[in-house]
Scaffold this active site. Structure first.
Site, PDB file in Angstrom:
ATOM      1  N   HIS A   6       0.799  -1.232   0.000  1.00  0.00           N
ATOM      2  CA  HIS A   6       0.000   0.000   0.000  1.00  0.00           C
ATOM      3  C   HIS A   6       0.828   1.277   0.000  1.00  0.00           C
ATOM      4  O   HIS A   6       0.271   2.368   0.006  1.00  0.00           O
ATOM      5  CB  HIS A   6      -0.971   0.021   1.180  1.00  0.00           C
ATOM      6  CG  HIS A   6      -0.292   0.108   2.519  1.00  0.00           C
ATOM      7  ND1 HIS A   6       0.076  -0.996   3.228  1.00  0.00           N
ATOM      8  CD2 HIS A   6       0.090   1.171   3.253  1.00  0.00           C
ATOM      9  CE1 HIS A   6       0.665  -0.616   4.353  1.00  0.00           C
ATOM     10  NE2 HIS A   6       0.688   0.691   4.403  1.00  0.00           N
TER      11      HIS A   6
HETATM   12  C1  UD1 Z   1      -2.307   5.296   5.603  1.00  0.00           C
HETATM   13  C2  UD1 Z   1      -1.031   5.866   6.231  1.00  0.00           C
HETATM   14  C3  UD1 Z   1       0.079   4.831   6.109  1.00  0.00           C
HETATM   15  C4  UD1 Z   1      -0.327   3.511   6.706  1.00  0.00           C
HETATM   16  C5  UD1 Z   1      -1.634   3.056   6.076  1.00  0.00           C
HETATM   17  C6  UD1 Z   1      -2.095   1.810   6.771  1.00  0.00           C
HETATM   18  C7  UD1 Z   1      -0.669   8.277   6.055  1.00  0.00           C
HETATM   19  C8  UD1 Z   1       0.088   9.339   5.360  1.00  0.00           C
HETATM   20  N1  UD1 Z   1      -0.598   7.050   5.518  1.00  0.00           N
HETATM   21  O1  UD1 Z   1      -2.060   5.121   4.224  1.00  0.00           O
HETATM   22  O2  UD1 Z   1       1.213   5.295   6.831  1.00  0.00           O
HETATM   23  O3  UD1 Z   1       0.674   2.573   6.479  1.00  0.00           O
HETATM   24  O4  UD1 Z   1      -2.630   4.077   6.239  1.00  0.00           O
HETATM   25  O5  UD1 Z   1      -3.080   1.130   6.082  1.00  0.00           O
HETATM   26  O6  UD1 Z   1      -1.300   8.535   7.043  1.00  0.00           O
HETATM   27  N2  UD1 Z   1      -9.455   4.444   1.399  1.00  0.00           N
HETATM   28  C9  UD1 Z   1     -10.661   3.799   1.329  1.00  0.00           C
HETATM   29  N3  UD1 Z   1     -11.232   3.385   2.502  1.00  0.00           N
HETATM   30  C10 UD1 Z   1     -10.693   3.605   3.707  1.00  0.00           C
HETATM   31  C11 UD1 Z   1      -9.466   4.269   3.770  1.00  0.00           C
HETATM   32  C12 UD1 Z   1      -8.847   4.683   2.605  1.00  0.00           C
HETATM   33  O7  UD1 Z   1     -11.200   3.574   0.258  1.00  0.00           O
HETATM   34  O8  UD1 Z   1     -11.278   3.197   4.744  1.00  0.00           O
HETATM   35  C13 UD1 Z   1      -8.787   4.840   0.133  1.00  0.00           C
HETATM   36  C14 UD1 Z   1      -9.106   6.268  -0.301  1.00  0.00           C
HETATM   37  O9  UD1 Z   1      -9.196   6.284  -1.690  1.00  0.00           O
HETATM   38  C15 UD1 Z   1      -7.875   7.035   0.152  1.00  0.00           C
HETATM   39  C16 UD1 Z   1      -6.761   6.001  -0.005  1.00  0.00           C
HETATM   40  O10 UD1 Z   1      -7.379   4.761   0.324  1.00  0.00           O
HETATM   41  O11 UD1 Z   1      -7.646   8.171  -0.604  1.00  0.00           O
HETATM   42  C17 UD1 Z   1      -5.580   6.248   0.910  1.00  0.00           C
HETATM   43  O12 UD1 Z   1      -5.976   6.379   2.275  1.00  0.00           O
HETATM   44  P1  UD1 Z   1      -5.083   7.226   3.321  1.00  0.00           P
HETATM   45  O13 UD1 Z   1      -5.601   7.065   4.689  1.00  0.00           O
HETATM   46  O14 UD1 Z   1      -4.928   8.632   2.815  1.00  0.00           O
HETATM   47  O15 UD1 Z   1      -3.666   6.597   3.186  1.00  0.00           O
HETATM   48  P2  UD1 Z   1      -3.245   5.075   3.204  1.00  0.00           P
HETATM   49  O16 UD1 Z   1      -2.637   4.738   1.896  1.00  0.00           O
HETATM   50  O17 UD1 Z   1      -4.373   4.250   3.711  1.00  0.00           O
HETATM   51  N1  UDP Z   2      -3.835  -6.269   8.665  1.00  0.00           N
HETATM   52  C1  UDP Z   2      -5.128  -6.778   8.737  1.00  0.00           C
HETATM   53  N2  UDP Z   2      -5.759  -7.107   7.566  1.00  0.00           N
HETATM   54  C2  UDP Z   2      -5.168  -6.981   6.344  1.00  0.00           C
HETATM   55  C3  UDP Z   2      -3.844  -6.453   6.297  1.00  0.00           C
HETATM   56  C4  UDP Z   2      -3.213  -6.103   7.468  1.00  0.00           C
HETATM   57  O1  UDP Z   2      -5.690  -6.929   9.824  1.00  0.00           O
HETATM   58  O2  UDP Z   2      -5.797  -7.310   5.327  1.00  0.00           O
HETATM   59  C5  UDP Z   2      -3.157  -5.862   9.917  1.00  0.00           C
HETATM   60  C6  UDP Z   2      -1.797  -6.482  10.175  1.00  0.00           C
HETATM   61  O3  UDP Z   2      -1.897  -7.730  10.817  1.00  0.00           O
HETATM   62  C7  UDP Z   2      -1.147  -5.435  11.063  1.00  0.00           C
HETATM   63  C8  UDP Z   2      -1.725  -4.122  10.548  1.00  0.00           C
HETATM   64  O4  UDP Z   2      -2.903  -4.471   9.821  1.00  0.00           O
HETATM   65  O5  UDP Z   2      -1.566  -5.623  12.412  1.00  0.00           O
HETATM   66  C9  UDP Z   2      -0.746  -3.408   9.658  1.00  0.00           C
HETATM   67  O6  UDP Z   2      -1.363  -2.322   9.087  1.00  0.00           O
HETATM   68  P1  UDP Z   2      -0.957  -1.717   7.674  1.00  0.00           P
HETATM   69  O7  UDP Z   2      -0.123  -2.665   6.916  1.00  0.00           O
HETATM   70  O8  UDP Z   2      -2.209  -1.214   7.041  1.00  0.00           O
HETATM   71  O9  UDP Z   2      -0.137  -0.397   8.098  1.00  0.00           O
HETATM   72  P2  UDP Z   2       1.388  -0.109   8.422  1.00  0.00           P
HETATM   73  O10 UDP Z   2       1.802  -1.032   9.500  1.00  0.00           O
HETATM   74  O11 UDP Z   2       2.148  -0.273   7.159  1.00  0.00           O
HETATM   75  O12 UDP Z   2       1.400   1.318   8.839  1.00  0.00           O
END
Ligand code: UD1
Ligand code: UDP
Length: 370
Positions: free
Chosen positions: A207
């Site tokens: 991601h």
């Molecule tokens: C965010 C965090 C990242 C973390 C990740 C965990 C920041 C800068 N990034 O990235 O550090 O590793 O979460 O998963 O804070 N979206 C949906 N549904 C949701 C959430 C997001 O559809 O419930 C889609 C939207 O199109 C959105 C995109 O995902 O624009 C990105 O979401 P965002 O929270 O901005 O960043 P992540 O890539 O999720």
């Molecule tokens: N995780 C989950 N379902 C998924 C993918 C990840 O429950 O489909 C959990 C995973 O076990 C871990 C956390 O989400 O506990 C990690 O989050 P993510 O990878 O979104 O964020 P990051 O750690 O990179 O910030």
């Protein structure tokens, strides 16, 4: 004296970190806790599902900020959190990890004169093109209590001039969640539901914007995954950021790469614990695989969690087809068994509570300058 804390969480990886802390604080009569959900993540399978699974209480406040550019999302959290803190007048605000909600809440709280407590402080990738690295640096610079998960974090903070007395090496609180839920997770029927069967399989998550939004890099990674999947089928719960990118992909993925929706914590943990290898760019998953003793290939050039490489099962595989396949060959020839890093023992939350008790017992526990 009652210490009143506001805990802020907003994105998937926050929930596994904040849940053990809230549970430990609630068992201690010296603390009163409020939970704010910023709403940075909002899909059922990115947010509410985890509340039930991790035993998190219903949030006292839901800010519903949703998605947006970095500036918009950060600003929305700040604007909506300010009146909450104004009303609550807490003794401290706890922020976790490195997402935009973390930075926004820390900035808001600090500028209002509240004590800021950063859970998972000190991690550094030294890559300032990562939005999370900016969030980490700024949050740590204004935090009063820095709760650190691995020793590299202590070194980083000291080098940046953070006074030693503010730094507490408490261990990895995500591993508290993992240990608490692992037995239950292993009962999950997710392998049956996904049709995995009893054979070896690999688990993929991606991601990072640098990997999924950049077409060239995405193509390199997908080409490597396609080759690996001809040896072991790959299962990939797709993060919402990556979904649209994969749908727009011109070259179809081979049938040996199986996509599914993001999974709940227990289902995901079950796959993580029973797979042959994890290929990921997640931060938390590098740590969980080390705790589980499962080989992990991190599809990045760097990691802010070096203990997972030095001590655990993680290998930095880079992001080119060639480097990923080379790391895969190394993993097959020599799967790292790894060791558990110090203090990843399931008791980090207790050490956090002790650290907070000490901090708030001191006269400077009320001091509001950094
Ligand atoms: C965010 C965090 C990242 C973390 C990740 C965990 C920041 C800068 N990034 O990235 O550090 O590793 O979460 O998963 O804070 N979206 C949906 N549904 C949701 C959430 C997001 O559809 O419930 C889609 C939207 O199109 C959105 C995109 O995902 O624009 C990105 O979401 P965002 O929270 O901005 O960043 P992540 O890539 O999720
Ligand atoms: N995780 C989950 N379902 C998924 C993918 C990840 O429950 O489909 C959990 C995973 O076990 C871990 C956390 O989400 O506990 C990690 O989050 P993510 O990878 O979104 O964020 P990051 O750690 O990179 O910030």
């Amino acid at each position: 004296m009652l210490v009143r804390l506001v805990c802020v969480a907003g994105a998937r990886p926050n929930f596994m970190k904040i849940a053990p802390l809230i549970e430990a604080l609630r068992q201690d009569a010296a603390f009163a806790v409020r939970l704010v959900h910023t709403g940075q993540h909002y899909d059922e399978n990115m947010s509410s599902r985890f509340f039930g699974e991790l035993g998190l209480p219903e949030p006292d406040y839901h800010l519903a900020v949703g998605s947006g550019s970095h500036a918009r999302q950060t600003a929305a959290v700040m604007e909506r959190l300010e009146p909450v803190l104004e009303q609550e007048q807490p003794d401290g605000v706890v922020v976790a990890g490195d997402v935009n909600s973390t930075l926004a809440a820390a900035l808001t709280a600090k500028k209002m004169g509240f004590t800021v407590i950063h859970l998972e402080a000190g991690l550094r990738s030294f890559d300032r093109t990562m939005p999370e690295e900016i969030n980490r640096i700024v949050t740590d610079a204004i935090s009063d209590v820095l709760l650190v998960s691995e020793e590299s974090g202590v070194r980083n903070l000291l080098r940046e001039g953070v006074p030693e007395e503010r730094i507490e090496l408490v261990g990895n609180i995500m591993i508290d969640s993992l240990r608490k839920h692992l037995d239950q997770a292993l009962q999950s029927d997710i392998r049956v539901r996904l049709g995995i069967g009893d054979g070896a399989f690999g688990l993929v998550t991606l991601h990072r914007p640098a990997n999924v939004d950049d077409e060239d890099r995405r193509s390199e990674i997908l080409a490597a995954l396609a080759e690996i999947s001809s040896e072991v089928p790959l299962y990939w719960p797709v993060h919402p950021r990556s979904r649209a990118r994969l749908e727009a992909q011109r070259t179809p993925l081979p049938e040996s790469i199986h996509l599914c929706e993001p999974l709940g914590y227990l289902d995901f943990l079950c796959l993580e614990a029973t797979c042959k290898v994890v290929l990921t760019d997640s931060g938390g998953i590098q740590e969980e695989t080390t705790a589980l003793g499962v080989p992990c290939l991190t599809l990045r050039e760097n990691t802010e969690r070096p203990v997972t490489v030095g001590c655990g099962t993680n290998r930095l595989a880079g992001t080119s087809k060639e480097s990923i396949l080379s790391a895969w060959e190394q993993t097959k020839a020599n799967p790292k068994r790894g060791e558990l890093p110090p203090l990843w023992d399931g008791h980090a939350a207790e050490r956090c509570v002790e650290a907070l008790r000490r901090f708030f017992a001191k006269p400077q526990g009320k001091a509001r300058d950094v």
